[in-house]
Enzyme design. Structure first.
Site, PDB file in Angstrom:
ATOM      1  N   SER A  78      -3.255  -7.277   1.977  1.00 23.53           N
ATOM      2  CA  SER A  78      -2.439  -6.958   3.130  1.00 23.53           C
ATOM      3  C   SER A  78      -1.586  -8.162   3.546  1.00 23.53           C
ATOM      4  O   SER A  78      -0.804  -8.671   2.748  1.00 23.53           O
ATOM      5  CB  SER A  78      -3.337  -6.447   4.263  1.00 23.53           C
ATOM      6  OG  SER A  78      -2.606  -5.749   5.223  1.00 23.53           O
ATOM      7  N   ASP A 136      -1.899   4.676   0.396  1.00 24.44           N
ATOM      8  CA  ASP A 136      -1.819   3.684   1.466  1.00 24.44           C
ATOM      9  C   ASP A 136      -0.566   3.941   2.299  1.00 24.44           C
ATOM     10  O   ASP A 136       0.554   3.722   1.822  1.00 24.44           O
ATOM     11  CB  ASP A 136      -1.794   2.279   0.858  1.00 24.44           C
ATOM     12  CG  ASP A 136      -1.973   1.182   1.896  1.00 24.44           C
ATOM     13  OD1 ASP A 136      -1.836   1.461   3.102  1.00 24.44           O
ATOM     14  OD2 ASP A 136      -2.244   0.033   1.492  1.00 24.44           O
ATOM     15  N   HIS A 152      -5.807   1.878   2.128  1.00 25.13           N
ATOM     16  CA  HIS A 152      -5.654   0.426   2.281  1.00 25.13           C
ATOM     17  C   HIS A 152      -6.996  -0.253   1.992  1.00 25.13           C
ATOM     18  O   HIS A 152      -7.691  -0.712   2.901  1.00 25.13           O
ATOM     19  CB  HIS A 152      -5.179   0.145   3.706  1.00 25.13           C
ATOM     20  CG  HIS A 152      -4.537  -1.192   3.909  1.00 25.13           C
ATOM     21  ND1 HIS A 152      -3.422  -1.596   3.228  1.00 25.13           N
ATOM     22  CD2 HIS A 152      -4.855  -2.219   4.743  1.00 25.13           C
ATOM     23  CE1 HIS A 152      -3.075  -2.799   3.630  1.00 25.13           C
ATOM     24  NE2 HIS A 152      -3.939  -3.209   4.544  1.00 25.13           N
TER      25      HIS A 152
END
Length: 616
Positions: A191, A298, A328
């Site tokens: 991320s 995601d 995610h």
């Protein structure tokens, strides 16, 4: 609930007796073609360095120092570095168990989140966890993808290569060198952490040998906006960054926050501020090899992020890619027993220069069904052709359409309402049932000729696989009570993590690519145009990157709608939209025979539509 540990012995994990550290201890040793655990975690050196970033964004008259916590083997040999730079080490934490850094009474780091230290330090690597400027123990400001974050990574790489000054304290004058470092660095992170890896790599900095971006951002505009339309939630980087600032940043960084707010207008325009946070435009500078991982479902960091970066880096850069059916999620939590040895060999190759041939192995591994993986030598795979399909009264095919199709945007539609049963808030076109498998592999785009009844209009487009399938649902994983151990534990930092399993369900349709746009940006993302009601405008916008096989018997569908309330904000006036079919088409990277069009009705029961979670 009591947690049960399952100790996994993999590639020498917990099976070799560490060699006591002496002047003759090698930095690393190979066993079975991979680096073996020859160093003891109990003897590992733990320290902190405060590196001059070259910036003074907090305006205190002193250049901001970025903090790097280090754990490395006790050896006289030089070792390479695995680096994870993050804003989360004292806030959201890292990994599925939200681990944070801990320190002893002297301020030395004790807990290093994630398994990297436990697994790789015994094998002859240092692990360096960097606090973004403005977070945890670093000075400076959080600027969400800007120069502060890039400097958080480049400054530490420069210090590891003897090009930057580091200090033993946050404010003192005593310097500290990295005489133990080979200068070879691999950046990894999920991320936001992976995003800085992309950004640092796009500077072309010497010493960065590889990056492993997991569900990572390559353009911050595309995290907050989509072709002129805003995503709901954070209206600007200011709101996101303020959640992770330390007390110094909160009191001193008002000017940086104002700059971010002013540079991210709510109308969705692409500004100069966004350009400085667009790593794709400098991807030609990338020299480091790339091992990218992304979940096809995601909706936090959308798949366009890896697709556009992958396409933009030079062809000479060695690349590897994993797609999962998750949202995610880190690969440690959806494919752990394959992930750890693959990452091990990847770092051995690029940081220790072990000629293991991993760069010549299949470039991509894709999850076709829960826990069912297929490899391809290159990606997009050989035989993929950019193909134009067109909606018409006959369905979705190669022949141009005629006439128009109209619908009214009610501002409340969701993927499920649009794809299940009848809905007047969109138009939908389909191919005939496929006679053979059809693979969509890459980034698609749609061109729409459309007029609006109001001066404001937002658009949505989906590619849909219509047909029954068993898929991962939600985030794609469920956390279990058992644990497995990956490396050597030590006091205050164990190597054991909770296992997971796939969450699955049966669906009748899957959205495989999607995109959104503001019609006012039909000519330019940086300058909106006035929309005259009743006038047709032609706009091309991007759909998400995917790698999906539509099985024989299924149909490929194209949906065009107004506001997808699950993804974008609604326009100030909801319009009736009229689509000119002769001026509308979708360009899709396809491998396989293009099917004929079909007017047979499309009705989906259960829909797989992806999952949006918080950035982290």
């Amino acid at each position: 609930m009591k947690r049960v540990r399952v100790v996994v012995a993999l590639a020498g994990v917990l099976t070799l007796t560490p060699i006591p550290a002496t002047a003759a201890t090698p930095a690393f040793s190979l066993s079975g073609g991979v680096s073996a655990p020859i160093h003891s975690m109990a003897d590992a050196v733990r320290e902190t360095v405060y590196v001059d970033s070259g910036l003074d964004l907090d305006g205190d008259g002193t250049r901001d120092r970025v903090t790097a916590d280090i754990i490395r083997p006790s050896t006289t040999g030089r070792v390479p570095v695995i680096m994870d730079a993050s804003p989360y080490y004292q806030s959201a934490g890292r990994g599925n168990e939200s681990e944070v850094k801990t320190y002893d009474s002297a301020g030395l780091p004790v807990k290093f989140p994630l398994f990297y230290d436990n697994y790789f330090v015994p094998r002859g690597y240092a692990v360096v966890l960097v606090d973004f400027l403005g977070t945890n123990r670093s000075r400076g400001c959080v600027d969400v993808g800007g120069q502060s974050e890039i400097a958080s990574g480049t400054a530490v790489i420069d210090w590891l290569n003897g090009r930057r000054t580091g200090y033993s304290t946050l404010t003192g004058a005593t310097t500290k060198t990295a005489s133990w470092s080979t200068g070879a660095v691999g950046m990894i992170g999920k991320s936001w952490d992976g995003s800085i890896a992309n950004g640092v790599a796009s500077t072309g900095i010497d010493g960065l040998k590889t990056i492993v971006p997991i569900a990572a951002i390559s353009s911050w505009y595309d995290w907050f906006r989509s072709d002129g339309v805003a995503y709901p939630g954070y209206s600007s980087p200011t709101g996101l960054g303020s959640q992770f600032e330390n007390s110094n940043a909160r009191s001193r960084c008002g000017a940086v926050r104002t700059q971010m707010t002013n540079g991210s207008p709510a109308n969705g325009d692409y500004t100069a501020m966004w350009q400085t946070r667009d790593f794709v435009r400098n991807a030609s500078n990338v020299k480091a090899s790339i091992f990218a991982i992304h979940g096809l479902n995601d909706l936090n960091v959308k798949t366009l992020q890896y697709g556009q970066f992958w396409d933009a880096v030079p062809a000479s850069v060695p690349k590897k890619l994993w797609f999962s059916q998750t949202a995610h999620v880190d690969p440690f939590d959806f494919r752990r027993s394959e992930w750890v040895p693959t990452l091990h060999r990847w770092f051995d190759r690029w940081l220790l220069n072990v000629q293991n041939g991993i760069e010549n192995e299949p470039q991509v591994s894709s999850e076709r069904a829960p826990n069912q993986w297929v490899d391809d030598q290159t990606w997009p795979p050989s035989g993929t052709v950019s193909t134009v399909l067109r909606p018409s009264s006959s369905g979705l095919g190669t022949a141009p359409g005629t006439g128009t199709a109209a619908f009214t945007d009610n501002g409340n539609a969701t993927p499920s309402t649009w794809l299940s049963g009848s809905n007047t808030g969109r138009v939908l076109y389909s191919t005939a049932a496929l006679t053979s498998d059809l693979r969509v592999a890459g980034t698609s785009s749609i061109t729409v000729g459309v007029s609006s009844s109001t001066p404001t209009a937002h658009l949505t487009a989906y590619l849909v696989d219509y047909g029954p399938a068993t898929v991962r649902t939600g985030e794609g994983i469920r956390t279990l009570s058992t644990e497995s151990c990956w490396g050597e534990s030590r006091t205050g930092d164990d190597a054991c993590y909770r296992n997971t399993e796939a969450t699955t369900g049966n669906v009748d349709a899957q959205i495989i690519a999607r995109g959104w746009a503001d019609l006012a940006n039909y000519q330019s993302l940086s300058t909106p145009r006035t929309i005259t009601p009743g006038t047709k405008y032609r706009m091309t916008f991007r759909l998400s990157t995917t790698d999906h096989v539509i099985p024989a018997g299924h149909r490929l569908g194209l949906l065009i709608g107004g506001t997808d309330s699950s993804a974008i904000v609604r326009p100030s006036q909801l319009p009736r939209l009229t689509v000119d079919l002769a001026d509308t088409s979708v360009r899709i990277p396809l491998r396989g025979s293009v099917p004929a069009a079909s007017t047979a009705p499309l009705i989906a029961g259960s829909v797989s539509a992806g999952t949006k979670s918080e950035l982290g």
